[in-house]
Motif scaffolding. Structure first.
Motif, short mmCIF file in Angstrom:
data_model
loop_
_atom_site.label_atom_id
_atom_site.label_comp_id
_atom_site.label_asym_id
_atom_site.label_seq_id
_atom_site.Cartn_x
_atom_site.Cartn_y
_atom_site.Cartn_z
N CYS A 6 0.44 -0.04 -4.68
CA CYS A 6 1.95 -0.03 -4.28
C CYS A 6 2.24 0.47 -3.24
CB CYS A 6 2.34 0.31 -5.44
SG CYS A 6 2.06 -0.40 -6.80
N LEU A 7 2.28 1.95 -2.86
CA LEU A 7 2.74 2.38 -1.95
C LEU A 7 2.06 1.97 -0.75
CD1 LEU A 7 4.31 4.94 -1.53
CD2 LEU A 7 2.76 6.54 -1.90
N PHE A 8 0.29 1.19 -0.75
CA PHE A 8 0.63 0.68 0.40
C PHE A 8 0.82 0.04 1.09
CE2 PHE A 8 -2.73 -1.46 2.56
CZ PHE A 8 -3.51 -0.44 3.72
N ILE A 9 0.99 -0.92 -0.16
CA ILE A 9 1.51 -2.27 -0.22
C ILE A 9 3.40 -1.72 0.85
CG2 ILE A 9 2.75 -4.15 -1.10
CD1 ILE A 9 -0.17 -4.18 -2.89
N ILE A 10 4.20 -1.28 -0.04
CA ILE A 10 5.25 -1.03 0.95
C ILE A 10 5.70 -0.64 2.25
CG2 ILE A 10 6.78 1.08 0.03
CD1 ILE A 10 6.72 0.95 -3.09
N TYR A 11 4.59 0.69 2.21
CA TYR A 11 4.87 0.93 4.21
C TYR A 11 3.75 -0.17 4.66
CZ TYR A 11 5.22 5.14 2.46
OH TYR A 11 5.90 6.36 1.88
N LEU A 12 2.75 -0.46 4.89
CA LEU A 12 2.30 -2.24 4.87
C LEU A 12 3.23 -3.10 5.47
CD1 LEU A 12 -0.34 -2.87 6.56
CD2 LEU A 12 -0.96 -4.29 4.78
N THR A 13 4.27 -3.53 4.40
CA THR A 13 5.11 -4.40 4.25
C THR A 13 6.35 -3.78 5.20
OG1 THR A 13 5.85 -4.26 2.13
CG2 THR A 13 4.24 -6.26 2.96
N GLY A 14 6.87 -2.65 5.27
CA GLY A 14 8.20 -2.41 6.40
C GLY A 14 8.72 -1.87 4.89
N VAL A 15 8.61 -2.02 3.43
CA VAL A 15 9.96 -2.20 2.84
C VAL A 15 10.77 -0.84 2.60
CG1 VAL A 15 9.87 -2.23 0.32
CG2 VAL A 15 8.70 -4.13 1.01
N HIS A 16 10.23 -0.12 3.30
CA HIS A 16 10.95 1.37 2.91
C HIS A 16 11.46 2.09 4.07
CE1 HIS A 16 7.59 1.81 6.07
NE2 HIS A 16 8.09 2.59 6.37
N ASN A 17 11.26 0.97 5.24
CA ASN A 17 12.49 0.93 5.98
C ASN A 17 14.04 -0.36 5.99
OD1 ASN A 17 10.87 1.93 8.18
ND2 ASN A 17 10.10 0.52 8.65
N ARG A 18 13.99 -1.02 5.38
CA ARG A 18 14.90 -1.61 4.45
C ARG A 18 15.07 -1.32 3.55
NH1 ARG A 18 10.56 -4.58 6.39
NH2 ARG A 18 10.77 -6.16 7.60
N MET A 19 15.33 -0.83 2.78
CA MET A 19 15.97 0.40 1.40
C MET A 19 15.60 1.68 1.66
SD MET A 19 12.89 -1.24 -1.51
CE MET A 19 14.16 -0.47 -2.95
N PRO A 20 16.11 2.19 3.39
CA PRO A 20 17.15 3.33 3.65
C PRO A 20 17.81 4.47 2.01
CG PRO A 20 18.49 2.39 4.08
CD PRO A 20 17.73 1.14 3.25
N GLN A 21 18.34 3.05 0.95
CA GLN A 21 19.06 4.37 -0.09
C GLN A 21 18.09 5.17 -1.02
OE1 GLN A 21 19.35 1.28 0.48
NE2 GLN A 21 18.81 0.56 -1.60
N ILE A 22 16.74 4.56 -1.08
CA ILE A 22 15.59 5.86 -1.41
C ILE A 22 15.48 6.66 -0.26
CG2 ILE A 22 13.36 5.48 -2.58
CD1 ILE A 22 14.17 2.64 -3.42
N PRO A 23 14.74 7.72 -0.55
CA PRO A 23 14.64 8.97 -0.06
C PRO A 23 12.72 9.29 0.39
CG PRO A 23 15.17 10.19 -1.56
CD PRO A 23 15.55 8.64 -1.71
N TRP A 24 12.06 7.91 1.00
CA TRP A 24 10.64 8.09 1.00
C TRP A 24 10.08 9.57 1.32
CZ3 TRP A 24 8.81 3.98 -1.43
CH2 TRP A 24 9.71 2.89 -1.81
N THR A 25 10.31 10.09 2.63
CA THR A 25 9.77 11.53 2.73
C THR A 25 9.40 11.76 1.01
OG1 THR A 25 11.64 12.00 3.29
CG2 THR A 25 10.18 10.93 5.24
N THR A 26 10.75 12.35 0.49
CA THR A 26 10.24 13.02 -0.61
C THR A 26 10.24 12.49 -1.49
OG1 THR A 26 13.30 14.19 -0.16
CG2 THR A 26 11.93 14.13 -1.81
#
Length: 170
Positions: free
Chosen positions: A81-101
């Motif tokens: 799931c995390l791989f798909i999130i990073y591969l599709t760039g979903v983490h860039n479209r949801m800035p309210q989630i602290p992805w690095t933490t």
């Protein structure tokens, strides 16, 4: 000849009209070539080998191997799931989630859980009779569990560096 006037009529279609807009998901082509993407791919592959090798035996007779199966499958699915999130760039479209933490906490937890799992599995290998199918599968699975642990530790380090860099920028 009598020509009647042909009046064009607009026929309403009974088919629903779908929006044909393009998807907003993007595919990051360079993600799988950087260290983070490569580590995620190795985590997925080696984690899959861990649970496949254990799952091919009568593991359910030993509760320690049930733990190995639980940890390896849960972390394997979560990593996909995390791989798909990073591969599709979903983490860039949801800035309210602290992805690095979030990734730092996930990778540190996964490294700790997999370390315990690898040690438990290596100890369990001694309970099998050498040369048998179960022994060979459990020994190979223990090896891949340690490989997966190292990959999660490497991802933890990369996530820590990203988290530290983000903290210094703020």
């Amino acid at each position: 000849m009598d020509r009647t006037a042909v009046v064009p009529t607009r026929r309403l279609s009974s088919l629903p009209h779908f929006n044909t807009s393009t998807s907003t998901l993007a595919f990051d082509q360079h993600f799988t070539t950087n260290a983070k993407g490569i580590l995620l791919l190795v985590e997925i592959l080696s984690g899959m080998l861990v649970w496949i090798l254990v799952g091919g035996t009568d593991y359910f007779h030993l509760s320690a191997l049930c733990w190995v199966m639980f940890v390896s499958i849960v972390l394997w699915i979560t990593t996909i799931c995390l791989f798909i999130i990073y591969l599709t760039g979903v983490h860039n479209r949801m800035p309210q989630i602290p992805w690095t933490t979030l990734s730092l906490c996930f990778y540190c937890s996964a490294a700790a859980l997999y370390l315990v799992t690898a040690v438990v599995e290596a100890v369990t290998v001694n309970q099998a009779i050498r040369g048998r199918h179960s022994y060979n599968c459990w020994a190979a699975s223990a090896f891949f569990a340690f490989v997966t642990t190292l990959c999660y530790a490497g991802s933890s380090y990369l996530s820590y560096r990203a988290w530290k860099t983000k903290e210094e920028e703020q």
